[in-house]
Design a protein around this motif. Sequence first.
Motif, PDB file in Angstrom:
ATOM      1  N   THR A 138       0.833  -1.212   0.000  1.00 25.61           N
ATOM      2  CA  THR A 138       0.000   0.000   0.000  1.00 25.61           C
ATOM      3  C   THR A 138       0.862   1.253   0.000  1.00 25.61           C
ATOM      4  OG1 THR A 138      -1.696  -1.210   1.256  1.00 25.61           O
ATOM      5  CG2 THR A 138      -1.904   1.185   1.160  1.00 25.61           C
ATOM      6  N   LEU A 139       1.932   1.233   0.785  1.00 23.25           N
ATOM      7  CA  LEU A 139       2.856   2.362   0.812  1.00 23.25           C
ATOM      8  C   LEU A 139       3.470   2.593  -0.574  1.00 23.25           C
ATOM      9  CD1 LEU A 139       4.721   1.694   4.194  1.00 23.25           C
ATOM     10  CD2 LEU A 139       3.324   3.691   3.683  1.00 23.25           C
ATOM     11  N   ASP A 140       3.848   1.495  -1.219  1.00 22.78           N
ATOM     12  CA  ASP A 140       4.456   1.585  -2.548  1.00 22.78           C
ATOM     13  C   ASP A 140       3.459   2.115  -3.578  1.00 22.78           C
ATOM     14  OD1 ASP A 140       6.732   1.006  -4.364  1.00 22.78           O
ATOM     15  OD2 ASP A 140       5.354  -0.468  -5.215  1.00 22.78           O
ATOM     16  N   ALA A 141       2.229   1.642  -3.474  1.00 21.09           N
ATOM     17  CA  ALA A 141       1.195   2.068  -4.420  1.00 21.09           C
ATOM     18  C   ALA A 141       0.890   3.559  -4.274  1.00 21.09           C
ATOM     19  CB  ALA A 141      -0.081   1.249  -4.207  1.00 21.09           C
ATOM     20  N   ARG A 142       1.006   4.077  -3.068  1.00 15.01           N
ATOM     21  CA  ARG A 142       0.729   5.493  -2.806  1.00 15.01           C
ATOM     22  C   ARG A 142       1.981   6.361  -2.956  1.00 15.01           C
ATOM     23  NH1 ARG A 142      -3.364   7.307   1.132  1.00 15.01           N
ATOM     24  NH2 ARG A 142      -5.221   6.016   0.846  1.00 15.01           N
ATOM     25  N   GLY A 143       3.119   5.729  -3.218  1.00 18.71           N
ATOM     26  CA  GLY A 143       4.352   6.483  -3.360  1.00 18.71           C
ATOM     27  C   GLY A 143       4.877   7.045  -2.052  1.00 18.71           C
ATOM     28  N   ASN A 144       4.556   6.384  -0.951  1.00 21.94           N
ATOM     29  CA  ASN A 144       4.929   6.886   0.380  1.00 21.94           C
ATOM     30  C   ASN A 144       6.003   6.043   1.080  1.00 21.94           C
ATOM     31  OD1 ASN A 144       3.251   9.142   0.426  1.00 21.94           O
ATOM     32  ND2 ASN A 144       1.487   7.956   1.159  1.00 21.94           N
ATOM     33  N   THR A 145       6.635   5.160   0.340  1.00 25.88           N
ATOM     34  CA  THR A 145       7.630   4.277   0.952  1.00 25.88           C
ATOM     35  C   THR A 145       8.782   5.064   1.562  1.00 25.88           C
ATOM     36  OG1 THR A 145       7.106   2.485  -0.592  1.00 25.88           O
ATOM     37  CG2 THR A 145       9.215   2.363   0.560  1.00 25.88           C
ATOM     38  N   GLN A 146       9.292   6.040   0.833  1.00 26.73           N
ATOM     39  CA  GLN A 146      10.422   6.824   1.321  1.00 26.73           C
ATOM     40  C   GLN A 146      10.039   7.660   2.538  1.00 26.73           C
ATOM     41  OE1 GLN A 146      13.484   6.377   0.265  1.00 26.73           O
ATOM     42  NE2 GLN A 146      14.230   7.803   1.838  1.00 26.73           N
ATOM     43  N   ARG A 147       8.856   8.254   2.495  1.00 27.84           N
ATOM     44  CA  ARG A 147       8.377   9.030   3.658  1.00 27.84           C
ATOM     45  C   ARG A 147       8.232   8.136   4.879  1.00 27.84           C
ATOM     46  NH1 ARG A 147       3.121  12.427   2.922  1.00 27.84           N
ATOM     47  NH2 ARG A 147       3.701  12.890   5.086  1.00 27.84           N
ATOM     48  N   PHE A 148       7.759   6.921   4.646  1.00 26.22           N
ATOM     49  CA  PHE A 148       7.604   5.971   5.757  1.00 26.22           C
ATOM     50  C   PHE A 148       8.958   5.650   6.384  1.00 26.22           C
ATOM     51  CE2 PHE A 148       7.511   1.495   7.181  1.00 26.22           C
ATOM     52  CZ  PHE A 148       6.587   1.621   8.212  1.00 26.22           C
ATOM     53  N   LYS A 149       9.958   5.408   5.541  1.00 26.14           N
ATOM     54  CA  LYS A 149      11.294   5.103   6.046  1.00 26.14           C
ATOM     55  C   LYS A 149      11.853   6.278   6.854  1.00 26.14           C
ATOM     56  CE  LYS A 149      12.667   1.835   2.419  1.00 26.14           C
ATOM     57  NZ  LYS A 149      13.604   1.574   1.299  1.00 26.14           N
ATOM     58  N   GLN A 150      11.598   7.486   6.392  1.00 31.58           N
ATOM     59  CA  GLN A 150      12.062   8.674   7.107  1.00 31.58           C
ATOM     60  C   GLN A 150      11.406   8.797   8.469  1.00 31.58           C
ATOM     61  OE1 GLN A 150      11.129  11.780   4.304  1.00 31.58           O
ATOM     62  NE2 GLN A 150      12.984  11.464   3.078  1.00 31.58           N
ATOM     63  N   GLN A 151      10.109   8.531   8.535  1.00 28.92           N
ATOM     64  CA  GLN A 151       9.385   8.629   9.803  1.00 28.92           C
ATOM     65  C   GLN A 151       9.822   7.547  10.790  1.00 28.92           C
ATOM     66  OE1 GLN A 151       7.354  11.134  10.702  1.00 28.92           O
ATOM     67  NE2 GLN A 151       7.885  12.061   8.734  1.00 28.92           N
ATOM     68  N   ILE A 152      10.077   6.349  10.278  1.00 31.20           N
ATOM     69  CA  ILE A 152      10.537   5.260  11.134  1.00 31.20           C
ATOM     70  C   ILE A 152      11.935   5.567  11.677  1.00 31.20           C
ATOM     71  CG2 ILE A 152      11.269   2.836  11.167  1.00 31.20           C
ATOM     72  CD1 ILE A 152       8.269   3.228  11.300  1.00 31.20           C
ATOM     73  N   THR A 153      12.786   6.139  10.841  1.00 29.97           N
ATOM     74  CA  THR A 153      14.125   6.535  11.288  1.00 29.97           C
ATOM     75  C   THR A 153      14.027   7.600  12.372  1.00 29.97           C
ATOM     76  OG1 THR A 153      15.080   6.046   9.114  1.00 29.97           O
ATOM     77  CG2 THR A 153      16.341   7.490  10.556  1.00 29.97           C
ATOM     78  N   LYS A 154      13.100   8.534  12.208  1.00 26.39           N
ATOM     79  CA  LYS A 154      12.872   9.572  13.220  1.00 26.39           C
ATOM     80  C   LYS A 154      12.437   8.944  14.539  1.00 26.39           C
ATOM     81  CE  LYS A 154       9.917  13.586  14.127  1.00 26.39           C
ATOM     82  NZ  LYS A 154       8.832  14.446  13.574  1.00 26.39           N
ATOM     83  N   ALA A 155      11.502   8.006  14.466  1.00 29.22           N
ATOM     84  CA  ALA A 155      11.038   7.315  15.672  1.00 29.22           C
ATOM     85  C   ALA A 155      12.169   6.520  16.316  1.00 29.22           C
ATOM     86  CB  ALA A 155       9.872   6.387  15.331  1.00 29.22           C
ATOM     87  N   ASN A 156      13.042   5.974  15.492  1.00 25.77           N
ATOM     88  CA  ASN A 156      14.187   5.206  15.991  1.00 25.77           C
ATOM     89  C   ASN A 156      15.133   6.100  16.800  1.00 25.77           C
ATOM     90  OD1 ASN A 156      15.614   2.444  15.676  1.00 25.77           O
ATOM     91  ND2 ASN A 156      17.237   3.889  15.127  1.00 25.77           N
ATOM     92  N   TYR A 157      15.341   7.334  16.326  1.00 28.70           N
ATOM     93  CA  TYR A 157      16.182   8.280  17.056  1.00 28.70           C
ATOM     94  C   TYR A 157      15.537   8.682  18.387  1.00 28.70           C
ATOM     95  CZ  TYR A 157      18.975   8.764  12.807  1.00 28.70           C
ATOM     96  OH  TYR A 157      19.786   8.516  11.724  1.00 28.70           O
TER      97      TYR A 157
END
Length: 236
Positions: A138-157
């Motif tokens: 679903t993320l890929d279909a909406r073109g949001n994969t990169q944004r998702f990775k950025q948000q997860i990295t933020k949460a990781n920090y």
Amino acid sequence: MTTSGQNNSKGKKNNPLFEVVFNIIVPSIILMKFSGPEYLGTVVGLIVALIFPVGYGIYDFIKARSLNFISLLGFLSTLLTGGIALFELNVEWLAIKEAAIPGIIGLTVLMSGFFGKPLLAKVLLNSILFKLDVIYDTLDARGNTQRFKQQITKANYILALTFAFSSTMNYVLAKWIVTSPAGTVEFNEQLGEMTLLSYPIIAIPSMLAMIGIFFYVIKVITKLTGMKFEQMVHSQ
């Protein structure tokens, strides 16, 4: 039927109440109330107190048949505490040890983000709870994969920061409470007090922060996929 029962047994999580009782409450009571010369004595009292978290760690390992990184550090922390006390080392080493354990975890979490493989994603986003294939498609279909990775990295920090908080508070608490030389009754009593206070002062705030991170990740997934919570998790 037998196989299913065995799988359920392996997947059964520990009772949080038992973890608190065996790792915090019982050792603290023994150190504060029963390590005087009229009872167990300083050395025996310390050994008996340490038996509970060490024994629980061994039991957990046998039950789960695996040992994760966090459990290993907790086990080593208990042994190091016993070593510092039994060998009567300078109490400064206790403060360093208390800060080092969560510090190592926090550094590991931080570095995982730098290398593009956030530890948070491996721990939280697992196929047991989430329908990962559906979410990623679903993320890929909406073109949001990169944004998702950025948000997860933020949460990781943010997760790394919670361990930095824990490391700092552990050091401050150890320096503040444990001031008597190792090998004395006073040291055992102060060690028990520190162990008891570490739960409400450090463990609970850190736990609340991690719950907050979990809900943040859920919110991110919901926003970027348009899915409802029940659509992204397994029903069982």
